[in-house]
Design an enzyme around this catalytic site. Structure first.
Site, PDB file in Angstrom:
ATOM      1  N   CYS A  67      57.781  64.392  39.950  1.00 35.66           N
ATOM      2  CA  CYS A  67      57.478  64.041  41.337  1.00 35.66           C
ATOM      3  C   CYS A  67      58.372  64.820  42.292  1.00 35.66           C
ATOM      4  O   CYS A  67      59.598  64.683  42.240  1.00 35.66           O
ATOM      5  CB  CYS A  67      57.729  62.563  41.577  1.00 35.66           C
ATOM      6  SG  CYS A  67      56.886  61.506  40.421  1.00 35.66           S
ATOM      7  N   ARG A  97      55.596  50.400  39.141  1.00 26.63           N
ATOM      8  CA  ARG A  97      56.848  51.089  38.798  1.00 26.63           C
ATOM      9  C   ARG A  97      58.071  50.336  39.321  1.00 26.63           C
ATOM     10  O   ARG A  97      58.171  50.062  40.526  1.00 26.63           O
ATOM     11  CB  ARG A  97      56.857  52.524  39.340  1.00 26.63           C
ATOM     12  CG  ARG A  97      58.150  53.269  38.936  1.00 26.63           C
ATOM     13  CD  ARG A  97      58.137  54.743  39.304  1.00 26.63           C
ATOM     14  NE  ARG A  97      56.945  55.384  38.791  1.00 26.63           N
ATOM     15  CZ  ARG A  97      56.068  56.040  39.543  1.00 26.63           C
ATOM     16  NH1 ARG A  97      56.263  56.162  40.826  1.00 26.63           N
ATOM     17  NH2 ARG A  97      55.011  56.594  38.994  1.00 26.63           N
ATOM     18  N   CYS A 144      53.238  65.091  40.869  1.00 27.22           N
ATOM     19  CA  CYS A 144      53.169  64.160  41.995  1.00 27.22           C
ATOM     20  C   CYS A 144      53.964  64.781  43.138  1.00 27.22           C
ATOM     21  O   CYS A 144      54.954  65.486  42.888  1.00 27.22           O
ATOM     22  CB  CYS A 144      53.763  62.810  41.611  1.00 27.22           C
ATOM     23  SG  CYS A 144      53.815  61.623  42.980  1.00 27.22           S
ATOM     24  N   CYS A 166      49.762  56.954  44.726  1.00 24.10           N
ATOM     25  CA  CYS A 166      50.974  56.231  44.360  1.00 24.10           C
ATOM     26  C   CYS A 166      51.478  55.610  45.658  1.00 24.10           C
ATOM     27  O   CYS A 166      51.865  56.337  46.575  1.00 24.10           O
ATOM     28  CB  CYS A 166      52.001  57.197  43.772  1.00 24.10           C
ATOM     29  SG  CYS A 166      53.604  56.438  43.478  1.00 24.10           S
ATOM     30  N   CYS A 203      63.249  56.254  59.661  1.00 23.00           N
ATOM     31  CA  CYS A 203      63.161  55.170  58.666  1.00 23.00           C
ATOM     32  C   CYS A 203      64.560  54.591  58.416  1.00 23.00           C
ATOM     33  O   CYS A 203      65.467  55.306  57.963  1.00 23.00           O
ATOM     34  CB  CYS A 203      62.565  55.702  57.369  1.00 23.00           C
ATOM     35  SG  CYS A 203      61.087  56.703  57.639  1.00 23.00           S
ATOM     36  N   CYS A 255      65.505  65.098  58.308  1.00 25.26           N
ATOM     37  CA  CYS A 255      64.148  64.626  58.589  1.00 25.26           C
ATOM     38  C   CYS A 255      64.099  64.029  59.997  1.00 25.26           C
ATOM     39  O   CYS A 255      64.968  63.244  60.375  1.00 25.26           O
ATOM     40  CB  CYS A 255      63.737  63.571  57.560  1.00 25.26           C
ATOM     41  SG  CYS A 255      62.042  63.005  57.810  1.00 25.26           S
ATOM     42  N   CYS A 296      66.644  55.188  55.195  1.00 27.26           N
ATOM     43  CA  CYS A 296      66.662  56.495  54.534  1.00 27.26           C
ATOM     44  C   CYS A 296      67.891  57.347  54.847  1.00 27.26           C
ATOM     45  O   CYS A 296      68.188  57.645  56.007  1.00 27.26           O
ATOM     46  CB  CYS A 296      65.401  57.271  54.893  1.00 27.26           C
ATOM     47  SG  CYS A 296      65.267  58.788  53.918  1.00 27.26           S
TER      48      CYS A 296
HETATM   49  N1  SAM Z   1      59.363  61.951  53.709  1.00 26.17           N
HETATM   50  C1  SAM Z   1      58.292  61.457  52.932  1.00 26.17           C
HETATM   51  C2  SAM Z   1      57.841  60.081  53.352  1.00 26.17           C
HETATM   52  O1  SAM Z   1      58.662  59.308  53.828  1.00 26.17           O
HETATM   53  O2  SAM Z   1      56.669  59.781  53.169  1.00 26.17           O
HETATM   54  C3  SAM Z   1      58.551  61.474  51.453  1.00 26.17           C
HETATM   55  C4  SAM Z   1      59.916  61.132  50.915  1.00 26.17           C
HETATM   56  S1  SAM Z   1      60.496  59.477  51.220  1.00 26.17           S
HETATM   57  C5  SAM Z   1      62.184  59.588  50.798  1.00 26.17           C
HETATM   58  C6  SAM Z   1      59.704  58.534  49.955  1.00 26.17           C
HETATM   59  C7  SAM Z   1      59.963  57.057  49.888  1.00 26.17           C
HETATM   60  O3  SAM Z   1      61.257  56.814  49.363  1.00 26.17           O
HETATM   61  C8  SAM Z   1      59.940  56.240  51.153  1.00 26.17           C
HETATM   62  O4  SAM Z   1      58.659  55.932  51.581  1.00 26.17           O
HETATM   63  C9  SAM Z   1      60.674  54.978  50.731  1.00 26.17           C
HETATM   64  O5  SAM Z   1      59.758  54.029  50.239  1.00 26.17           O
HETATM   65  C10 SAM Z   1      61.578  55.472  49.603  1.00 26.17           C
HETATM   66  N2  SAM Z   1      63.005  55.367  49.971  1.00 26.17           N
HETATM   67  C11 SAM Z   1      63.681  56.164  50.818  1.00 26.17           C
HETATM   68  N3  SAM Z   1      64.961  55.774  50.945  1.00 26.17           N
HETATM   69  C12 SAM Z   1      65.107  54.688  50.159  1.00 26.17           C
HETATM   70  C13 SAM Z   1      66.198  53.814  49.867  1.00 26.17           C
HETATM   71  N4  SAM Z   1      67.396  53.985  50.430  1.00 26.17           N
HETATM   72  N5  SAM Z   1      66.000  52.798  49.004  1.00 26.17           N
HETATM   73  C14 SAM Z   1      64.782  52.611  48.429  1.00 26.17           C
HETATM   74  N6  SAM Z   1      63.722  53.402  48.667  1.00 26.17           N
HETATM   75  C15 SAM Z   1      63.864  54.410  49.521  1.00 26.17           C
HETATM   76 FE1  SF4 Z   2      62.035  61.204  56.452  1.00 22.71          FE
HETATM   77 FE2  SF4 Z   2      63.288  59.545  54.813  1.00 22.71          FE
HETATM   78 FE3  SF4 Z   2      61.452  58.585  56.464  1.00 22.71          FE
HETATM   79 FE4  SF4 Z   2      60.701  60.180  54.383  1.00 22.71          FE
HETATM   80  S1  SF4 Z   2      61.627  58.142  54.262  1.00 22.71           S
HETATM   81  S2  SF4 Z   2      59.994  60.284  56.495  1.00 22.71           S
HETATM   82  S3  SF4 Z   2      62.479  61.545  54.268  1.00 22.71           S
HETATM   83  S4  SF4 Z   2      63.416  59.539  57.070  1.00 22.71           S
END
Ligand code: SAM
Ligand code: SF4
Ligand code: DTB
Length: 328
Positions: free
Chosen positions: A103, A266, A134, A194, A63, A59, A66
């Site tokens: 989801c 949730r 979802c 959500c 973030c 990606c 992530c």
């Molecule tokens: N890429 C898209 C986005 O970020 O909108 C969708 C997938 S992203 C993985 C969805 C959500 O997963 C993120 O907004 C975050 O809140 C959650 N998430 C990701 N990594 C995480 C982690 N290590 N611990 C807890 N929540 C996490």
């Molecule tokens: Fe990409 Fe992870 Fe951020 Fe979603 S949360 S936009 S998968 S880096």
């Protein structure tokens, strides 16, 4: 269920008012949250959603929490968008295990037109199985949100993650306003929202209060509010983030319940690291939904047997399966 006069649905929360809830003695806060919970929801019932990562890793976003960001060495093998038939098989298994919502998550900044077409087919297959659908695919334009609605999508997940003030410390590749714009597009398309956040990224209690306040002050409350505890992944900038005080986690659930009485709150990522007793406290504070199944997107979740046992020990029933339990 009737709406008691004491807790009208509000969209005008001030920061001091939300902070005052956080500052209540723990027992008073939990009792209030449980009362509001029972006024708006079937008690002893938990909604179960199963996650599937339909496109994994690589990606472009940064973030800090992530494992799927291309910028961090987390050892995750990227995977292209899955085949529709393979997604259907996972949905069949999720339904057989007892989930009512499926989801689909994709590691996109925003989806491309071709991806959305394929995902539209996935949504149709999931709904044909009698499951709610979802998706969480990153930022959407209003037209893309309408396309997903036309494919039959029920919910779109798009988290604000934290307060607008702290957001810049966690993500630099998009803004808080980008997130709000997508949420507005999702609403305008008639999709259910959500939207929640993550605890344990080094945020303060004010940040948590601001996150919940922002969610509650949206023109319409999200139908589903995921509260995640950070899953610390080696290689990400937040790999060594400090622990969240478990009681503060429970307090946040309780305040979410009080601010958004009708939402499903949730208890989301992070359950694998929680004791059964802590999860029970979260349910007592008003959580009434979980992610169900061995995996979240790329990290672990309690296995189905452990969750079934936990629900049984607490006398909790899966939403949508109440009749079966009653023997009807
Ligand atoms: N890429 C898209 C986005 O970020 O909108 C969708 C997938 S992203 C993985 C969805 C959500 O997963 C993120 O907004 C975050 O809140 C959650 N998430 C990701 N990594 C995480 C982690 N290590 N611990 C807890 N929540 C996490
Ligand atoms: Fe990409 Fe992870 Fe951020 Fe979603 S949360 S936009 S998968 S880096
Ligand atoms: C949400 O709030 N939590 C889920 C879901 N929405 C998409 C994701 C949790 C991801 C945890 C880290 C992982 O498994 O990759």
């Amino acid at each position: 269920m009737s709406e008691p006069l004491s807790d009208p649905i509000r969209h005008d929360w001030s920061l001091p008012a939300v902070q005052a809830l956080f500052a209540l003695p723990f027992m008073d806060l939990i009792l209030r949250a449980q009362r509001v919970h029972r006024a708006h929801h079937e008690p002893n019932t938990v909604q179960m959603s199963t996650l599937l990562s339909i496109k994994t890793g690589a990606c472009p976003e940064d973030c800090a929490y992530c494992p799927q960001s291309v910028r961090y060495e987390t050892g995750l093998a990227p995977e292209a968008l899955m085949e529709v038939a393979a997604v259907r098989e996972c949905a069949v298994r999720a339904k057989a295990a007892g989930a009512t919502r499926f989801c689909m998550g994709a590691a996109y900044r925003s989806p491309k037109a071709r991806d959305l077409q394929v995902i539209g087919h996935m949504i149709r297959e999931v709904r044909a199985l009698g499951l709610e659908s979802c998706a969480t695919l990153g930022m959407l334009t209003p037209g893309q949100a309408r396309e997903l609605k036309a494919a039959g999508l029920d919910y779109y997940n798009h988290n604000l993650d934290t307060s607008s003030e702290f957001y810049g410390e966690i993500i630099s590749t998009r803004t808080y306003q980008d997130r709000l714009d997508t949420l507005q597009a999702v609403r305008a398309a008639g999709l259910k929202v959500c939207c929640g956040g993550i605890l344990g990224m080094g945020e303060t209690q004010i940040d948590r209060a601001q996150l919940l306040r922002t969610l509650a002050n949206l023109p319409q409350h999200p139908e589903s509010v995921p509260i995640n505890q950070l899953v610390r992944v080696r290689g990400t900038p937040l790999a060594d983030a400090p622990n969240v005080d478990p009681f503060d986690f429970v307090r946040t659930i309780a305040v979410a319940r009080l601010l958004m009485p009708r939402a499903h709150v949730r208890l989301s990522a992070g359950r694998e690291a929680m004791s059964d007793e802590l999860q029970a406290l979260c349910f007592l504070a008003g959580a009434n939904s979980i992610f169900y199944g061995e995996k979240l997107l790329t990290t672990g979740n309690p296995d189905v047997a452990r969750d079934r046992q936990l629900l049984a020990r607490l006398g909790l029933t899966a939403e949508g399966h109440e009749a079966r339990r009653a023997g009807a």
